[in-house]
Design a protein around this motif. Sequence first.
Motif, PDB file in Angstrom:
ATOM      1  N   ALA A 111      -0.834 -37.359   9.408  1.00  0.00           N
ATOM      2  CA  ALA A 111       0.357 -36.552   8.215  1.00  0.00           C
ATOM      3  C   ALA A 111       2.062 -37.538   8.348  1.00  0.00           C
ATOM      4  CB  ALA A 111       0.847 -35.296   9.200  1.00  0.00           C
ATOM      5  N   ASP A 112       1.750 -37.831   6.620  1.00  0.00           N
ATOM      6  CA  ASP A 112       3.015 -37.945   6.429  1.00  0.00           C
ATOM      7  C   ASP A 112       4.322 -37.320   6.427  1.00  0.00           C
ATOM      8  OD1 ASP A 112       3.013 -40.613   7.196  1.00  0.00           O
ATOM      9  OD2 ASP A 112       1.315 -41.210   5.508  1.00  0.00           O
ATOM     10  N   PHE A 154       9.565 -35.754   9.573  1.00  0.00           N
ATOM     11  CA  PHE A 154       8.888 -36.250  10.709  1.00  0.00           C
ATOM     12  C   PHE A 154       7.381 -36.927  10.086  1.00  0.00           C
ATOM     13  CE2 PHE A 154       7.671 -32.183  11.918  1.00  0.00           C
ATOM     14  CZ  PHE A 154       7.034 -31.834  12.233  1.00  0.00           C
ATOM     15  N   SER A 155       6.959 -37.551  10.359  1.00  0.00           N
ATOM     16  CA  SER A 155       5.412 -38.130   9.928  1.00  0.00           C
ATOM     17  C   SER A 155       4.590 -37.575  11.724  1.00  0.00           C
ATOM     18  CB  SER A 155       5.566 -39.581   9.591  1.00  0.00           C
ATOM     19  OG  SER A 155       6.278 -39.999   8.722  1.00  0.00           O
ATOM     20  N   LEU A 156       3.573 -37.711  11.569  1.00  0.00           N
ATOM     21  CA  LEU A 156       3.470 -37.480  13.266  1.00  0.00           C
ATOM     22  C   LEU A 156       1.748 -37.977  13.157  1.00  0.00           C
ATOM     23  CD1 LEU A 156       2.870 -34.059  13.946  1.00  0.00           C
ATOM     24  CD2 LEU A 156       3.809 -35.467  15.408  1.00  0.00           C
ATOM     25  N   ARG A 157       1.119 -39.223  13.738  1.00  0.00           N
ATOM     26  CA  ARG A 157      -0.393 -40.055  14.238  1.00  0.00           C
ATOM     27  C   ARG A 157      -0.819 -39.930  15.591  1.00  0.00           C
ATOM     28  NH1 ARG A 157      -0.232 -46.134  11.896  1.00  0.00           N
ATOM     29  NH2 ARG A 157       1.272 -46.047  13.613  1.00  0.00           N
ATOM     30  N   GLY A 158      -1.944 -39.191  15.088  1.00  0.00           N
ATOM     31  CA  GLY A 158      -3.133 -39.421  16.799  1.00  0.00           C
ATOM     32  C   GLY A 158      -4.109 -39.340  16.849  1.00  0.00           C
ATOM     33  N   GLN A 159      -5.428 -39.874  17.724  1.00  0.00           N
ATOM     34  CA  GLN A 159      -6.144 -40.073  17.762  1.00  0.00           C
ATOM     35  C   GLN A 159      -6.818 -39.211  18.963  1.00  0.00           C
ATOM     36  OE1 GLN A 159      -7.923 -42.517  15.581  1.00  0.00           O
ATOM     37  NE2 GLN A 159      -5.511 -42.918  15.375  1.00  0.00           N
ATOM     38  N   ASP A 160      -6.749 -38.410  19.554  1.00  0.00           N
ATOM     39  CA  ASP A 160      -6.985 -37.112  20.767  1.00  0.00           C
ATOM     40  C   ASP A 160      -7.247 -36.291  19.921  1.00  0.00           C
ATOM     41  OD1 ASP A 160      -6.823 -39.249  22.589  1.00  0.00           O
ATOM     42  OD2 ASP A 160      -4.901 -39.283  23.117  1.00  0.00           O
ATOM     43  N   PRO A 173      -5.339 -33.871  28.114  1.00  0.00           N
ATOM     44  CA  PRO A 173      -3.487 -34.330  27.998  1.00  0.00           C
ATOM     45  C   PRO A 173      -4.189 -35.433  26.715  1.00  0.00           C
ATOM     46  CG  PRO A 173      -4.268 -34.576  30.852  1.00  0.00           C
ATOM     47  CD  PRO A 173      -5.187 -33.584  30.043  1.00  0.00           C
ATOM     48  N   ALA A 174      -3.208 -35.433  26.485  1.00  0.00           N
ATOM     49  CA  ALA A 174      -2.991 -36.028  25.176  1.00  0.00           C
ATOM     50  C   ALA A 174      -2.157 -36.861  24.258  1.00  0.00           C
ATOM     51  CB  ALA A 174      -4.134 -35.004  23.400  1.00  0.00           C
ATOM     52  N   SER A 175      -2.501 -37.654  23.771  1.00  0.00           N
ATOM     53  CA  SER A 175      -1.036 -38.772  22.996  1.00  0.00           C
ATOM     54  C   SER A 175      -0.586 -38.607  21.872  1.00  0.00           C
ATOM     55  CB  SER A 175      -1.301 -40.236  23.656  1.00  0.00           C
ATOM     56  OG  SER A 175      -1.770 -40.863  22.948  1.00  0.00           O
ATOM     57  N   ILE A 176       0.486 -38.844  20.712  1.00  0.00           N
ATOM     58  CA  ILE A 176       0.389 -38.786  19.284  1.00  0.00           C
ATOM     59  C   ILE A 176       1.817 -39.829  19.294  1.00  0.00           C
ATOM     60  CG2 ILE A 176       2.302 -36.856  19.944  1.00  0.00           C
ATOM     61  CD1 ILE A 176       0.758 -35.555  17.628  1.00  0.00           C
ATOM     62  N   GLU A 177       1.386 -39.860  18.172  1.00  0.00           N
ATOM     63  CA  GLU A 177       2.656 -40.659  17.555  1.00  0.00           C
ATOM     64  C   GLU A 177       3.462 -40.305  16.683  1.00  0.00           C
ATOM     65  OE1 GLU A 177       4.177 -45.607  15.167  1.00  0.00           O
ATOM     66  OE2 GLU A 177       1.901 -45.016  15.550  1.00  0.00           O
ATOM     67  N   TRP A 178       5.287 -39.913  17.070  1.00  0.00           N
ATOM     68  CA  TRP A 178       6.061 -39.840  16.217  1.00  0.00           C
ATOM     69  C   TRP A 178       6.367 -40.213  15.203  1.00  0.00           C
ATOM     70  CZ3 TRP A 178       7.473 -34.202  16.369  1.00  0.00           C
ATOM     71  CH2 TRP A 178       6.862 -33.187  16.790  1.00  0.00           C
ATOM     72  N   LYS A 179       7.506 -40.685  14.229  1.00  0.00           N
ATOM     73  CA  LYS A 179       8.176 -41.219  13.542  1.00  0.00           C
ATOM     74  C   LYS A 179       9.116 -40.143  13.226  1.00  0.00           C
ATOM     75  CE  LYS A 179       8.371 -44.989  10.394  1.00  0.00           C
ATOM     76  NZ  LYS A 179       7.537 -45.604   9.451  1.00  0.00           N
ATOM     77  N   ASP A 233      13.455 -41.158  11.575  1.00  0.00           N
ATOM     78  CA  ASP A 233      14.740 -41.595  11.008  1.00  0.00           C
ATOM     79  C   ASP A 233      14.583 -42.509  10.878  1.00  0.00           C
ATOM     80  OD1 ASP A 233      16.191 -38.941  10.044  1.00  0.00           O
ATOM     81  OD2 ASP A 233      16.946 -39.296  12.274  1.00  0.00           O
ATOM     82  N   GLY A 234      13.308 -43.757  11.266  1.00  0.00           N
ATOM     83  CA  GLY A 234      12.908 -45.122  10.288  1.00  0.00           C
ATOM     84  C   GLY A 234      12.020 -45.143  12.056  1.00  0.00           C
ATOM     85  N   GLN A 235      12.386 -44.413  12.888  1.00  0.00           N
ATOM     86  CA  GLN A 235      12.121 -44.560  14.256  1.00  0.00           C
ATOM     87  C   GLN A 235      10.148 -43.684  15.368  1.00  0.00           C
ATOM     88  OE1 GLN A 235      13.979 -46.912  16.466  1.00  0.00           O
ATOM     89  NE2 GLN A 235      15.780 -46.881  14.636  1.00  0.00           N
ATOM     90  N   SER A 236       9.614 -45.172  15.982  1.00  0.00           N
ATOM     91  CA  SER A 236       8.844 -44.259  16.154  1.00  0.00           C
ATOM     92  C   SER A 236       8.358 -44.841  17.906  1.00  0.00           C
ATOM     93  CB  SER A 236       7.239 -45.050  16.058  1.00  0.00           C
ATOM     94  OG  SER A 236       7.092 -45.517  14.292  1.00  0.00           O
ATOM     95  N   ARG A 237       8.438 -42.641  18.757  1.00  0.00           N
ATOM     96  CA  ARG A 237       7.312 -43.206  19.590  1.00  0.00           C
ATOM     97  C   ARG A 237       6.901 -42.228  19.828  1.00  0.00           C
ATOM     98  NH1 ARG A 237      10.938 -38.119  22.126  1.00  0.00           N
ATOM     99  NH2 ARG A 237       9.467 -38.573  23.911  1.00  0.00           N
ATOM    100  N   VAL A 238       5.403 -42.911  21.057  1.00  0.00           N
ATOM    101  CA  VAL A 238       4.738 -42.559  21.613  1.00  0.00           C
ATOM    102  C   VAL A 238       5.060 -41.272  22.225  1.00  0.00           C
ATOM    103  CG1 VAL A 238       2.855 -42.429  22.793  1.00  0.00           C
ATOM    104  CG2 VAL A 238       3.173 -44.070  20.838  1.00  0.00           C
ATOM    105  N   GLN A 239       4.842 -39.990  22.350  1.00  0.00           N
ATOM    106  CA  GLN A 239       4.002 -38.902  23.577  1.00  0.00           C
ATOM    107  C   GLN A 239       3.194 -38.705  24.029  1.00  0.00           C
ATOM    108  OE1 GLN A 239       5.566 -35.053  21.849  1.00  0.00           O
ATOM    109  NE2 GLN A 239       6.163 -33.831  23.688  1.00  0.00           N
ATOM    110  N   TYR A 240       3.509 -38.455  25.432  1.00  0.00           N
ATOM    111  CA  TYR A 240       1.938 -37.492  25.885  1.00  0.00           C
ATOM    112  C   TYR A 240       2.154 -36.489  26.254  1.00  0.00           C
ATOM    113  CZ  TYR A 240       1.508 -42.841  26.426  1.00  0.00           C
ATOM    114  OH  TYR A 240       1.406 -43.934  25.956  1.00  0.00           O
ATOM    115  N   PHE A 241       1.350 -35.244  26.093  1.00  0.00           N
ATOM    116  CA  PHE A 241       1.509 -33.752  26.203  1.00  0.00           C
ATOM    117  C   PHE A 241       0.362 -33.800  27.500  1.00  0.00           C
ATOM    118  CE2 PHE A 241       1.762 -34.004  21.776  1.00  0.00           C
ATOM    119  CZ  PHE A 241       2.655 -33.549  20.836  1.00  0.00           C
ATOM    120  N   GLN A 242       1.009 -32.840  27.939  1.00  0.00           N
ATOM    121  CA  GLN A 242       0.225 -32.550  29.191  1.00  0.00           C
ATOM    122  C   GLN A 242      -0.403 -30.830  28.651  1.00  0.00           C
ATOM    123  OE1 GLN A 242      -1.422 -33.786  31.827  1.00  0.00           O
ATOM    124  NE2 GLN A 242      -0.130 -35.816  31.208  1.00  0.00           N
ATOM    125  N   GLN A 243      -0.897 -30.208  29.549  1.00  0.00           N
ATOM    126  CA  GLN A 243      -1.210 -29.036  29.127  1.00  0.00           C
ATOM    127  C   GLN A 243       0.542 -27.915  29.046  1.00  0.00           C
ATOM    128  OE1 GLN A 243      -3.736 -26.574  31.577  1.00  0.00           O
ATOM    129  NE2 GLN A 243      -4.741 -25.776  29.362  1.00  0.00           N
TER     130      GLN A 243
END
Length: 193
Positions: A27-28, A74-80, A44-50, A52-62
């Motif tokens: 989602a852009d 913001f933008s989001l991308r994930g495979q989980d 548990p899952a991970s997602i990439e946030w973007k 202000d031009g900066q990307s970071r991966v966040q790991y979610f726990q329940q």
Amino acid sequence: DDPTMTSAAGPWHGFLLEQHSISGFEADDIFCLNNIVGVHLGAPASIEWKLDGQSRVQYFQQGGINIVPAQVPFSLRGQDVYEFFSVSFEPKFLACAAHEIGVMNRLELTLSHGVNDPLILSLALALKSEVEANGLGGRLYGETLAMTLGVHLVRKYSVQTPKINEDQGGLPKHQLRRVVEFMNDRASEDISL
């Protein structure tokens, strides 16, 4: 995608709770008009946030929590597989919460990822349970849970520091009189919080 559960048909105003289950998405340029609290429910899952031009991966726990302020693109991308619910607060609803604790200027929450806050979690889960019960506790119960959550967000996750109100005497007499008149005029109606 369509939510698997929503409070849209409930008796409450100023906030919306929705539950989602999604997988493999991108989602852009998302831009939310409301302030959002998201709670991860699944594995548990991970997602990439973007942002202000900066990307970071966040790991979610329940039980992991994200707080996303209104009007932050913001933008989001994930495979989980992501199972989560969100509570979105209209700016006016949070402004009322802010006013209660002395924040009179423009309210701005801070973007917060992976928050571990037991109070947010318990209030959000209680609100979710109330939605699942089709508002069995009534309008006041749901609005009280949401307002308590809103006040906590303003106290702990806003840019402004709430001022402490030294006056412990309650409402001024003219305001109290207006409140009582309002309630008396609408005694037969369902008055919201």
